[in-house]
Scaffold this motif. Sequence first.
Motif, PDB file in Angstrom:
ATOM      1  N   GLU C  39       0.837  -1.193   0.000  1.00 22.88           N
ATOM      2  CA  GLU C  39       0.000   0.000   0.000  1.00 22.88           C
ATOM      3  C   GLU C  39       0.870   1.240   0.000  1.00 22.88           C
ATOM      4  OE1 GLU C  39      -3.611   0.082   2.461  1.00 22.88           O
ATOM      5  OE2 GLU C  39      -2.602  -1.545   3.507  1.00 22.88           O
ATOM      6  N   GLU C 407      -6.578  11.548  -0.195  1.00 20.05           N
ATOM      7  CA  GLU C 407      -5.522  10.745   0.439  1.00 20.05           C
ATOM      8  C   GLU C 407      -5.157  11.325   1.815  1.00 20.05           C
ATOM      9  OE1 GLU C 407      -4.617   8.011  -0.846  1.00 20.05           O
ATOM     10  OE2 GLU C 407      -4.785   8.138  -3.026  1.00 20.05           O
ATOM     11  N   LYS C 410      -2.171   9.463   3.846  1.00 23.46           N
ATOM     12  CA  LYS C 410      -0.975   8.993   3.144  1.00 23.46           C
ATOM     13  C   LYS C 410       0.278   9.355   3.947  1.00 23.46           C
ATOM     14  CE  LYS C 410       1.100  10.088  -1.282  1.00 23.46           C
ATOM     15  NZ  LYS C 410       0.823  10.867  -2.484  1.00 23.46           N
ATOM     16  N   SER C 438      -9.176   7.839  -1.725  1.00 24.15           N
ATOM     17  CA  SER C 438      -8.054   7.100  -1.148  1.00 24.15           C
ATOM     18  C   SER C 438      -7.652   5.959  -2.060  1.00 24.15           C
ATOM     19  CB  SER C 438      -8.442   6.564   0.224  1.00 24.15           C
ATOM     20  OG  SER C 438      -7.392   5.801   0.754  1.00 24.15           O
ATOM     21  N   GLU C 440      -6.024   3.541  -0.499  1.00 19.48           N
ATOM     22  CA  GLU C 440      -5.875   2.486   0.500  1.00 19.48           C
ATOM     23  C   GLU C 440      -7.200   1.774   0.679  1.00 19.48           C
ATOM     24  OE1 GLU C 440      -3.763   2.935   4.181  1.00 19.48           O
ATOM     25  OE2 GLU C 440      -2.929   4.816   3.451  1.00 19.48           O
ATOM     26  N   GLU C 443      -8.912   1.651   4.158  1.00 16.93           N
ATOM     27  CA  GLU C 443      -9.485   2.936   4.538  1.00 16.93           C
ATOM     28  C   GLU C 443     -10.822   3.148   3.849  1.00 16.93           C
ATOM     29  OE1 GLU C 443      -7.157   6.703   5.374  1.00 16.93           O
ATOM     30  OE2 GLU C 443      -7.650   6.960   3.269  1.00 16.93           O
TER      31      GLU C 443
END
Lengths: 310, 330, 480
Positions: C39, C407, C410, C438, C440, C443
């Motif tokens: 990630e 993000e 991050k 995002s 991720e 998340e």
Amino acid sequence: MTAVLKRWESVLGLVLVAEFVLFASISPYFLSVDTLSDATFNFTERAIVALPLALLIIAGEIDISVAAIIALASVAMGLAAEQGVGTGGIAAIGLGTGLAAGCVNGALVTLGRVPSIVATIGTMTLFRGVAYAVLGDRVLKNYPESFALFGQGYAFGPVSIELALFTVLAVAFGLFLHRTRWGRAIYAIGANPVASEFARIRVDRYRFVLFAVTGAASGLAAVLLTSRLGSTRPSIAQGWELEIISMVILGGVSVWGGKGSILGVVLAALVFGLVTFGLGLMNIPGIVMSIFTGTLLILVVALPALVRRR
Amino acid sequence: MNLRAYRNWSEAARRDLKLAALTAILLVAVTWKFPGYAAPRNLAGVLDDTAILIMLALGQMLVILVRGIDLSMAANLALCGMLAALFNRAYPGAGVLPVLLLTLVAGGLSGAFNGLLVWKLKLPPIVVTLGTMSVYRGVIFLLSKGAWVNENEMSRGFLEFTRAQFLGLTTLAWGAILLSAAFIVGLRYSRAARNLYAAGGNPEAAAYAGVDPGRMQFMAYVIAGAIAGVCGYLWVARFAVAYTDIALGFELQVIAACLIGGVAIGGGVGSALGVVIGCLFLGIIRSSLPLVGVSAFWQMFINGVVILVAVLLSARARLGTRTILEAPRT
Amino acid sequence: MPAPLLRLSDVHKSFGGVRALAGVDLELHRGSVTALIGENGAGKSTLVKILSGVHAPDAGSIELDGSAVRIATPVAARDLGIGVVHQECLVFDHLDVAENLFINAHPRRGALIDWRGMQARAAAVLRELGADFTADTRVGTLGIAQKHVVQIARALVNESRVLILDEPTASLSQRECAELFRIARQLRDRGCALLFISHRFDEIFELADRYAVFRDGSSVGAGDIAGTDRDRLIRLMVGRPVEQLFPRQEAVLGEPLLRVENLGRAGEFEDISFSLRRGEILGIYGLVGAGRTELAQVLFGARRADRGSVSGAADIALVPEDRQGQGSILPFSIAANIALPNLEALAPRGWTSARAENELARQWIGALGIKAQGPAQRVQSLSGGNQQKVVLAKWLARKPQVLILDEPTKGIDVGAKAAVHAVTSEFACAGNGVILISSELPEILGMSDRVLVMRRGRLRGEFPRHEATSELLLRAASDA
């Protein structure tokens, strides 16, 4: 060391005191009111332009054309005087010419997207060029008698109109920069224009206005200078742009933008003016002063860099 | 030449071609009106008048290529000019060679001082050279004690070196031609020069390739300083006088010539040929003004218009804007 | 199995107390492509910077061809035969291709550069690679894919044995990717060891024969691609149980706040339509370069759309992706940063008040748990997580109705992450709308009430909270 550097203004203050002590010990006449009043004429015109230029440099831009704007405005006033325009009209023309020239700079930078140093090198050549093209080797000196008031008159007691104007403007610019939200935006733009845009600050609008104001202040300086000299030559205020920029940087304004104070610029202007005047007292020509200025200018930017390297 | 090849040309080469065409048109137009203008003798005179501008602009170009600027160039010229005049007054019989060496070294050292501050302390070039400009001017005054060095204090060899003619051209003109040739060839064929372009165009990528952008800036300042130094002597000898204020403000004309010649203030772009043509363009305008009955006082105005047109056109083509004040934020 | 060409063992690296690499291992083999998966914030880019000589590791060893090496500078990396294709295209736009390949190493004849020889050698390399441009092309006129090829060619000229491809495909079209892969395979077949960094699983399975997975700065798995599958890799990548970190409270969704219709901007995104309701956190998932950041900036008003409309909410706030470059004024104090977008409220008649600004800052320092000495501390001296909290605070203080987070976590530590998520959730529960962008997956999955997936500038799927899974989102986000 770093604590002192953080207060650059205190260093300037000390230099100023040292100058007073030095010159007072050299010349018995120095501390007289008349002498000190005379001394102010040495720097007020330049310092009036240094105020808005400081804002411009804090916002990350620069204007090299200020002296050329003075020349252009002076020529415009001289031509108006030849046509029989009255004192008030002449002054208005001077201010208006400066404002218009500043707007040209602002438009080139914001609409034309030309880097400010390039744009103002261009307009400097252009404005000065217009002055030369119009006047050639002529001298304009048909100013009405009352026009002498601005540059030679006194507001009250020994305080000249020039000094009074500068004082009022310095306080106004100081309050504007340090105490209003618009002043805060100027710092933000200089420190990071992208983040400022993202904080909903209209960056280009600020830039334009600052160029316009700098132009108008140059116009005002032209009124004062022309009135003091009583004549206009195309070479008027030659080389002033560098002295004015030096004044601003000496005042602690960072050329990287985002840093500086009006107090620093005012103190730098005083240091500048006193040294010039003091050297005159000691019969040392002004050009020697440029060694001092130049060295100081480099030191101002070099010292923090040297400290950083440690 | 087909269109595809033209598109593949570097920006600089395309600009050079346009500027050359413009200069040629200007030359033809002036000659059309005043047939005597294109006479070899007259053109030689124009070249003689423009020679110092050409040499200085080539030096300035190197500095701008690596994202710097040298405002102290004219002051450096005046300082070295004064040194040359004083040296000549003290040793009138020494000949020209020591004078050339002296000015070369003195100018180079002045440039090195600028370069060191920019390289080692990462100071903003505009402030450094603004400062040294003041200092150099002041030093001239101290050296000369404010006095002029006049023609009658200069030796004949000193004065005549610049005016001597060879194949119809003055030493000055030959100097400009040789330096231009050296730059045109050198900027294309020397590895150091190509690294200079790389460092100015993309300092980060240059560092990855083992080129130190700061060192390149230093070198550019040294060369620009050395050129300014020698030009100091040439200037003093040509105008037969040395004083504190010679060439006052000339640095801006030099920078203007670079901008007209297509050197990008953002660094990495510019050609020696373009700069030379840019200088010639200005030189032709200057020399033809009296012919068309325009006073020489219009020269500066025309310079201004030309600069603004040039930068506005190039700003339209440019992607991002970068002012000279923008910090290499780390 | 033969000995690896490049072996990293137990490499550590920290930046100002933040651990980027906590002991990673990596092996690259001759004639093999190793995919590095993880990630954002897993430590991939730090590793690339160590291998390319930008950063020195704090601890650990690097062996090349069996002997220990130090990679002190980018030039040392080059001389060791390590070539990097940088994501951000480190090329010289104003120079031609040939010179880009040979900068600071121009072939010379005597003292002069041998341009013809250089062109010929460059042309040979380009021909070998099957490049679709010539050596005399100015690099500035090339596309990103072609600039990547220029960087590969440069590595070839330098006789690189190790080639790192740092997310080269992030902004390439499918055809360009295929072309890049053809060239990568060619290098592999010549015996190069390749490290391929990518977020796209289909590409990883297409090109790589080995894999290594990083998570939170550590190696969590490595092996042959043939012995694994997409689901296993995703599990390795994500690792931790998703629920713990994301305290999403169940919100009651209200009426629509924001309506976006057919929004488009040339070359960035097109045909985007969605609506956001009160109390909702709308996740937008996609790979880097999918057009999400551009969309966020248009919604915020920093750029104009070419087509379509945005209607509804009056005040939209944006926490931008680049918190240092776009989100904050680093040399300003915390108080001044928080005050910046709120100056009209704090200084209604123009006059600023230090007291009011400090008061506001103190309030938010407390509310968000910003670790600082006080409101006067400069933002540049804060850790990444606390910087991000300041950016959040300056917008939350404006009391916007819609908050766009690009993000938001991050590169910040786990504690700050949790705090950002808690604040976001609370903000939404108070009847506002959040758009959460995002890359991720945990998340997105943990926070969103609904997830939109973007790919190449278009919406490619919409998943309600209970339907969204890692696999579904990844599949929608990468080219199927």
